[in-house]
Design a protein around this motif. Structure first.
Motif, PDB file in Angstrom:
ATOM      1  N   LEU A 169      18.304  -6.115 -28.054  1.00  8.67           N
ATOM      2  CA  LEU A 169      17.153  -5.448 -28.644  1.00  8.67           C
ATOM      3  C   LEU A 169      16.572  -6.307 -29.763  1.00  8.67           C
ATOM      4  O   LEU A 169      17.306  -6.859 -30.583  1.00  8.67           O
ATOM      5  CB  LEU A 169      17.546  -4.079 -29.197  1.00  8.67           C
ATOM      6  CG  LEU A 169      18.112  -3.065 -28.208  1.00  8.67           C
ATOM      7  CD1 LEU A 169      18.406  -1.752 -28.912  1.00  8.67           C
ATOM      8  CD2 LEU A 169      17.166  -2.842 -27.037  1.00  8.67           C
ATOM      9  N   SER A 170      15.248  -6.380 -29.795  1.00 13.79           N
ATOM     10  CA  SER A 170      14.577  -7.141 -30.861  1.00 13.79           C
ATOM     11  C   SER A 170      13.917  -6.226 -31.889  1.00 13.79           C
ATOM     12  O   SER A 170      13.482  -6.698 -32.934  1.00 13.79           O
ATOM     13  CB  SER A 170      13.516  -8.071 -30.261  1.00 13.79           C
ATOM     14  OG  SER A 170      12.500  -7.322 -29.621  1.00 13.79           O
ATOM     15  N   LEU A 171      13.866  -4.914 -31.580  1.00 15.51           N
ATOM     16  CA  LEU A 171      13.207  -4.002 -32.515  1.00 15.51           C
ATOM     17  C   LEU A 171      13.695  -2.575 -32.292  1.00 15.51           C
ATOM     18  O   LEU A 171      13.935  -2.159 -31.159  1.00 15.51           O
ATOM     19  CB  LEU A 171      11.685  -4.061 -32.347  1.00 15.51           C
ATOM     20  CG  LEU A 171      10.840  -3.127 -33.224  1.00 15.51           C
ATOM     21  CD1 LEU A 171       9.571  -3.838 -33.696  1.00 15.51           C
ATOM     22  CD2 LEU A 171      10.466  -1.840 -32.488  1.00 15.51           C
ATOM     23  N   ILE A 172      13.856  -1.834 -33.398  1.00 19.54           N
ATOM     24  CA  ILE A 172      14.114  -0.396 -33.358  1.00 19.54           C
ATOM     25  C   ILE A 172      13.168   0.271 -34.351  1.00 19.54           C
ATOM     26  O   ILE A 172      12.998  -0.203 -35.478  1.00 19.54           O
ATOM     27  CB  ILE A 172      15.570  -0.053 -33.722  1.00 19.54           C
ATOM     28  CG1 ILE A 172      16.554  -0.711 -32.746  1.00 19.54           C
ATOM     29  CG2 ILE A 172      15.776   1.464 -33.706  1.00 19.54           C
ATOM     30  CD1 ILE A 172      18.011  -0.464 -33.106  1.00 19.54           C
ATOM     31  N   ASN A 173      12.545   1.356 -33.924  1.00 17.76           N
ATOM     32  CA  ASN A 173      11.619   2.101 -34.758  1.00 17.76           C
ATOM     33  C   ASN A 173      11.993   3.580 -34.728  1.00 17.76           C
ATOM     34  O   ASN A 173      12.256   4.136 -33.661  1.00 17.76           O
ATOM     35  CB  ASN A 173      10.179   1.912 -34.255  1.00 17.76           C
ATOM     36  CG  ASN A 173       9.167   2.761 -35.012  1.00 17.76           C
ATOM     37  OD1 ASN A 173       9.119   3.974 -34.865  1.00 17.76           O
ATOM     38  ND2 ASN A 173       8.345   2.111 -35.802  1.00 17.76           N
ATOM     39  N   VAL A 174      12.034   4.201 -35.899  1.00 19.60           N
ATOM     40  CA  VAL A 174      12.255   5.643 -36.005  1.00 19.60           C
ATOM     41  C   VAL A 174      11.066   6.223 -36.750  1.00 19.60           C
ATOM     42  O   VAL A 174      10.676   5.714 -37.814  1.00 19.60           O
ATOM     43  CB  VAL A 174      13.565   5.963 -36.746  1.00 19.60           C
ATOM     44  CG1 VAL A 174      13.774   7.471 -36.824  1.00 19.60           C
ATOM     45  CG2 VAL A 174      14.752   5.316 -36.042  1.00 19.60           C
ATOM     46  N   ALA A 175      10.473   7.286 -36.214  1.00 19.78           N
ATOM     47  CA  ALA A 175       9.253   7.818 -36.806  1.00 19.78           C
ATOM     48  C   ALA A 175       9.210   9.331 -36.679  1.00 19.78           C
ATOM     49  O   ALA A 175       9.845   9.921 -35.795  1.00 19.78           O
ATOM     50  CB  ALA A 175       8.021   7.211 -36.130  1.00 19.78           C
TER      51      ALA A 175
END
Length: 586
Positions: free
Chosen positions: A476-482
């Protein structure tokens, strides 16, 4: 050629704070101002002050390379954005306080657009044309003594193109003269605000003044740092002579990728068409001169126009008006409005990028960090500060809005090519899962870390498993929590949707439409996945585009899946169900 109509009746000022991250750190520790300073995120210099730039450092440089070029550089870690975010909000509030219309739009941490048309119109009506050199700019319609003196016969600060007073007001048409007078007032207002910003807050800014967001943003870059530039008339070519306007002359000299609104993929397609070959550089890299394509190269290209641009840029997932819109941007046409200031954000989003996460325990640690930052941001941005200060202990602070949707997004790292290299991950798609926000996220009885730990165990781990059911999920190159789908709570403020019934129903309708659209996209996603194909809108999504959101359930033809509570609702009842979620708590 499609008609291009630019709205030149406005005056818009664009503020871009100089070396913002570095300036925040210098404000904390003034001794840093005389030293070469770089702010580090990961292994990259995200920004540096002008002392560092004089010694050869630049943005997006590797830390290792920066140390070799300037061994005495002071490097400060800037991973925690809290202090930068807080200063940005404070400066935004300061600049917004000068406006009458509340049309103040923030772009990132360090840019603000201000639509000051109403202020300019009012002060234009007050001008004494027999004594323009001794004019007074009124900042308060209720108090004519609040303001500053200025010379309304000439611009304040540099202009593009560089001009003299005679050429400004002596040889232009009536329309150009009126526009010039409005921009003269805008230039003096911009200087006054810049001075107040520096003297009272200690921050400098580079400013552009024109009639649109596009032009004001671009023209501000002409004189940097701590300066301003006004794009002066004529804005339209004269019919009697074979001349181009100052707008076209200004835009023409820009590389195609520097035009806001033209993304990297679109710019690459245009470059390939003009160059008759693929351009080799990648986003955010130093561009080879041989690969640069200027706007004039595109605008003057044979048979170029909206239809040709539609041929070049059109395709699956592209907007139907992309040809007309891009052609307009190439001529400086941008009639988008400066948005009114919002007390409540549309969403709160926390993300981080990685060289490659491939073990679940590492992912879980990052989810904990991201969730903790998210909870802290919610408590900062969504709790009424005055109410928190004045509330009785048994009352507790008041939440000004409640997000309804929790979203987790990830992006895989590009696989290795045969030669060991990787394609740039900019073009990789994000995949997302959404679910209802648990009520305990609004509890203040526990620390942000404790609430985040519960959120990870109860929700985020499950959402991640559904996104990546295979244990070997790759890198994985990115994780986003929103958190999204904000609903404002009732309050005493006239702008509160909980008080304004008309605004409440308007918001309910828009949220319901958004919910229906989201669930329609979810159905398309499931149909595409089942057949082994993705719908057009899911292909080639760029970073700046809206992330694709998958449904958490299998497709049920006779129902719609509610993105808020996760329930399957009969089609005939779905709109009423969406309105139920949209209604503010009372």
């Amino acid at each position: 050629m499609a008609a291009l109509r630019r709205n030149d009746s406005r005056v818009i000022i664009h503020f871009d704070y100089d070396c913002f991250y570095a300036s925040v750190l210098e404000a904390e520790n003034p001794t840093l101002k005389s030293l070469p300073l770089a702010v580090q995120q990961k292994q990259i210099v995200v920004t540096c002050n002008y002392e560092a730039r004089r010694r050869g450092l630049r943005k997006l440089q590797l830390i290792k390379e920066a140390k070799q070029i300037c061994p005495e550089v002071v490097i400060i870690l800037g991973e925690d954005l809290t202090k930068f975010r807080d200063v940005s909000k404070s400066l935004y509030g300061f600049l917004k306080g000068f406006t009458w219309s509340q049309k103040a739009e923030r772009l990132g941490f360090d840019e603000v657009f201000l639509d000051v048309t109403d202020m300019i119109d009012y002060n234009l009506s007050l001008l004494n044309h027999h004594d323009l050199a001794n004019s007074f700019f009124c900042l308060d319609r209720q108090d004519p003594t609040v303001g500053f003196q200025f010379d309304a016969t000439s611009y304040c600060g540099p202009t593009y193109p560089q001009s003299t007073e005679i050429s400004l007001l002596g040889t232009v048409t009536t329309d150009d003269h009126n526009l010039a007078q409005r921009l003269i007032l805008g230039s003096h207002l911009a200087y006054y605000m810049r001075s107040r910003l520096e003297n009272e807050r200690g921050y400098t800014a580079t400013v552009g003044i024109s009639t649109s967001k596009l032009l004001s943003k671009l023209v501000g870059n002409v004189h940097k740092p701590n300066n301003q530039t006004t794009l002066i008339p004529p804005y339209s070519p004269k019919a009697s002579v074979d001349e181009i306007s100052n707008v076209d002359r200004f835009i023409d000299d820009h590389e195609i990728g520097k035009i806001p609104g033209i993304g990297f993929k679109s710019a690459q397609k245009i470059r390939s068409y003009i160059l008759h070959r693929e351009a080799t550089f990648e986003p955010y890299t130093e561009r080879d001169e041989k690969d640069q394509v200027k706007v004039r190269d595109v605008r003057l290209s044979q048979s170029m126009g909206p239809p040709k641009l539609l041929d070049i840029l059109g395709g699956p997932g592209a907007a139907r008006d992309i040809g007309v819109r891009t052609w307009g941007l190439l001529h400086g046409v941008d009639n988008s409005e400066v948005l009114e200031a919002r007390s409540v954000p549309t969403q709160i989003s926390i993300e981080d990028s990685y060289q490659g996460l491939q073990h679940f325990e590492d992912v879980k640690k990052q989810l904990q960090l991201l969730a903790t930052s998210l909870i802290k941001r919610m408590r900062t941005d969504l709790i009424d500060e005055e109410d928190r200060d004045n509330a009785r202990e048994d009352d507790g602070p008041r939440w000004i809005a409640h997000p309804r949707t929790l979203r987790l997004s990830t992006r895989r790292r590009s696989p290795k090519n045969a030669d060991g290299s990787r394609d740039y991950s900019f073009t990789n798609n994000r995949i997302s899962r959404s679910g209802p926000v648990p009520k305990y996220m609004f509890s203040l009885a526990e620390s942000a870390e404790a609430v985040a730990e519960k959120l990870v165990d109860d929700c985020l781990v499950s959402m991640f498993r559904k996104l990546h059911p295979d244990k070997a999920f790759g890198e994985l190159s990115l994780i986003n929590v929103a958190v999204t789908n904000m609903v404002e709570t009732a309050g005493d403020d006239k702008q509160s949707s909980g008080r304004d019934i008309g605004k409440m129903f308007k918001q309910q309708g828009s949220l319901a439409s958004a919910a229906v659209e989201t669930n329609q996209r979810d159905d398309e996603m499931h149909q595409g996945t089942a057949s082994g194909n993705l719908p057009d809108a899911a292909v080639g999504t760029q970073v700046e585009d809206t992330a694709w959101e998958e449904s958490d359930e299998e497709d049920v033809p006779s129902t719609q899946l509610c993105d808020v509570c996760g329930s399957h609702i009969p089609l005939f009842a779905f709109r009423a169900h969406a309105l139920y979620h949209a209604a503010p708590d009372v």
